[in-house]
Scaffold this active site. Structure first.
Site, PDB file in Angstrom:
ATOM      1  N   ILE A  79       0.874  -1.171   0.000  1.00 56.43           N
ATOM      2  CA  ILE A  79       0.000   0.000   0.000  1.00 56.43           C
ATOM      3  C   ILE A  79       0.911   1.221   0.000  1.00 56.43           C
ATOM      4  CG2 ILE A  79      -1.797   1.279   1.222  1.00 56.43           C
ATOM      5  CD1 ILE A  79      -2.753  -1.446   0.097  1.00 56.43           C
ATOM      6  N   GLY A  85      -2.402   3.168   6.872  1.00 59.72           N
ATOM      7  CA  GLY A  85      -3.060   3.545   8.117  1.00 59.72           C
ATOM      8  C   GLY A  85      -4.537   3.847   7.969  1.00 59.72           C
ATOM      9  N   LYS A  86      -5.111   3.521   6.823  1.00 61.58           N
ATOM     10  CA  LYS A  86      -6.528   3.806   6.565  1.00 61.58           C
ATOM     11  C   LYS A  86      -7.374   2.533   6.466  1.00 61.58           C
ATOM     12  CE  LYS A  86      -5.176   7.929   3.987  1.00 61.58           C
ATOM     13  NZ  LYS A  86      -5.177   8.586   2.673  1.00 61.58           N
ATOM     14  N   GLY A  87      -6.743   1.376   6.699  1.00 64.16           N
ATOM     15  CA  GLY A  87      -7.470   0.114   6.622  1.00 64.16           C
ATOM     16  C   GLY A  87      -7.495  -0.510   5.241  1.00 64.16           C
ATOM     17  N   ASN A 117       9.156  -7.678  10.215  1.00 64.38           N
ATOM     18  CA  ASN A 117       7.977  -6.918   9.803  1.00 64.38           C
ATOM     19  C   ASN A 117       6.806  -7.208  10.743  1.00 64.38           C
ATOM     20  OD1 ASN A 117       6.007  -5.497   8.479  1.00 64.38           O
ATOM     21  ND2 ASN A 117       6.437  -6.376   6.466  1.00 64.38           N
ATOM     22  N   ALA A 120       3.103  -6.289   9.564  1.00 67.91           N
ATOM     23  CA  ALA A 120       2.498  -7.296   8.690  1.00 67.91           C
ATOM     24  C   ALA A 120       2.158  -8.560   9.481  1.00 67.91           C
ATOM     25  CB  ALA A 120       3.436  -7.630   7.533  1.00 67.91           C
ATOM     26  N   LEU A 123      -1.016  -7.906  11.349  1.00 66.97           N
ATOM     27  CA  LEU A 123      -2.141  -7.795  10.426  1.00 66.97           C
ATOM     28  C   LEU A 123      -2.586  -9.172   9.946  1.00 66.97           C
ATOM     29  CD1 LEU A 123      -4.088  -6.231   8.534  1.00 66.97           C
ATOM     30  CD2 LEU A 123      -2.235  -6.235   6.858  1.00 66.97           C
ATOM     31  N   TYR A 124      -1.635  -9.987   9.508  1.00 66.10           N
ATOM     32  CA  TYR A 124      -2.003 -11.288   8.967  1.00 66.10           C
ATOM     33  C   TYR A 124      -2.560 -12.209  10.037  1.00 66.10           C
ATOM     34  CZ  TYR A 124       0.452  -9.494   4.921  1.00 66.10           C
ATOM     35  OH  TYR A 124       0.849  -8.716   3.870  1.00 66.10           O
TER      36      TYR A 124
END
Length: 149
Positions: A79, A85-87, A117, A120, A123-124
């Site tokens: 991204i 930072g916006k989803g 990282n 990431a 997030l994952y």
């Protein structure tokens, strides 16, 4: 947020896709768009796409399916630094999982990340990827899998 979608990379968007930038501290975590597109030219199993929000390019992703077992990977997702930072990353990943699983008829998708990282990684894990307690023998990246239930 449902305005996130994907388009193939062609003459109309390639220049903008190649100019997607990460924050400097993130550059060591993933290959560049240029490197990814070069890899996709060499290995035709890879499918690079531009990530859009409405009509604006906000990122890049690359996925592919390999071998008799149809091992399917979401290998790159970037991204642009202006849109982080916006989803969008999470939404793009969820849509990629859905699209890729249907395209290849699979219910397991793999990815790998560098150990450093942590963004990431979190997030994952939050999305539902499971760390396989394995590292890629070629580059030492952590291996994850997502199983569609």
């Amino acid at each position: 947020m449902n305005n996130v979608h994907f388009k193939n990379i062609d003459d109309t968007n390639e220049y903008k896709v190649r100019n997607i930038k990460l924050k400097p501290a993130q550059e060591k975590f993933i290959e560049t768009v240029d490197e990814s597109l070069k890899e996709a030219e060499t290995f035709h199993e890879w499918h690079p796409v531009a990530i859009y929000y409405d009509d604006e390019i906000i990122g890049f992703a690359m996925y592919g399916c390999f071998g008799l077992n149809k091992d399917t990977w979401i290998d790159r997702i970037i991204i642009d630094e202006k849109h982080q930072g916006k989803g969008y990353g999470k939404l793009a990943m969820m849509k990629l999982i859905d699209m890729v699983s249907k395209e290849y008829g699979v219910n397991v998708i793999y990815l790998s990340i560098t150990e450093e990282n942590r963004t990431a990684y979190n997030l994952y894990k939050n999305i539902g990827f499971e760390f396989m307690n394995e590292k890629d023998p070629n580059n030492g990246e952590l291996l994850f899998k997502y199983t569609i239930k």
